[in-house]
Design an enzyme around this catalytic site. Structure first.
Site, PDB file in Angstrom:
ATOM      1  CB  CYS A  34       4.782  -6.596   4.614  1.00  0.00           C
ATOM      2  SG  CYS A  34       4.583  -5.287   5.834  1.00  0.00           S
ATOM      3  CB  CYS A 103      -1.072  -3.972   8.807  1.00  0.00           C
ATOM      4  SG  CYS A 103      -1.067  -5.249   7.540  1.00  0.00           S
TER       5      CYS A 103
HETATM    6 FE1  FES Z   1       2.773  -4.333   5.462  1.00  0.00          FE
HETATM    7 FE2  FES Z   1       0.252  -4.149   5.979  1.00  0.00          FE
HETATM    8  S1  FES Z   1       1.169  -5.439   4.512  1.00  0.00           S
HETATM    9  S2  FES Z   1       1.868  -3.213   7.020  1.00  0.00           S
END
Ligand code: FES
Length: 151
Positions: A34, A103
């Site tokens: 992400c 995450c």
């Molecule tokens: Fe990136 Fe949670 S979406 S750490």
């Protein structure tokens, strides 16, 4: 998406946020999935984590897991902090939705990176102690239901 009360509480009131001017171990990890980033500052005295702060540029789950992870390692010996897994952090938060498990790896790996930095500053090769740090990482439990498992 349903978050536990503990996750919401740590997200709303994260513990140990900030920097430590006198940190002697600093680690930064990015999440390849992400693009989120976590930085952790450790003040280590006699092999004990005397103080810890973090800064997370990331989602709510990353902030909550960072907060919980710092609480779990504060005052602990390095050997114990190195054993902290993202799974233990998730359990301490009463779970995370499967798609957010990745995450929680940020905190685990950033702590390892900060401890590795501490040893490196002392002129000690951290790899035999800390292991290989996955800086570009995408951990998940197989079968957790995330995109990776579903391909
Ligand atoms: Fe990136 Fe949670 S979406 S750490």
């Amino acid at each position: 998406m349903i978050y536990s009360a503990k996750v919401m509480e740590h997200f709303a009131n994260p513990r140990n946020v900030g920097e430590l001017a006198d940190a002697n171990g600093i680690g930064e990890i990015g999440n390849a999935k992400c693009g989120d980033i976590m930085k952790i500052y450790l003040k280590i005295e006699n092999d004990i984590i005397a103080d810890v702060r973090f800064k997370t540029f990331g989602c709510g789950a990353a902030i909550a897991t960072s907060s919980m992870a710092t609480e779990l390692i504060k005052g602990k010996p390095l050997s114990e902090a190195l054993k902290l897994t993202n799974k233990a952090v998730v359990e301490a938060l009463d779970g995370l939705p499967p798609v957010k498990i990745h995450c929680s790896v940020l905190a685990e790996q950033a702590i390892k990176a900060a401890i590795a930095d501490y040893y490196t500053r002392l002129g000690i090769d951290p790899t035999p102690i800390v292991g290989v740090i996955d800086t570009d990482h995408d951990h998940h439990d197989h079968g957790c239901g995330c995109d990776e498992c579903n391909v």
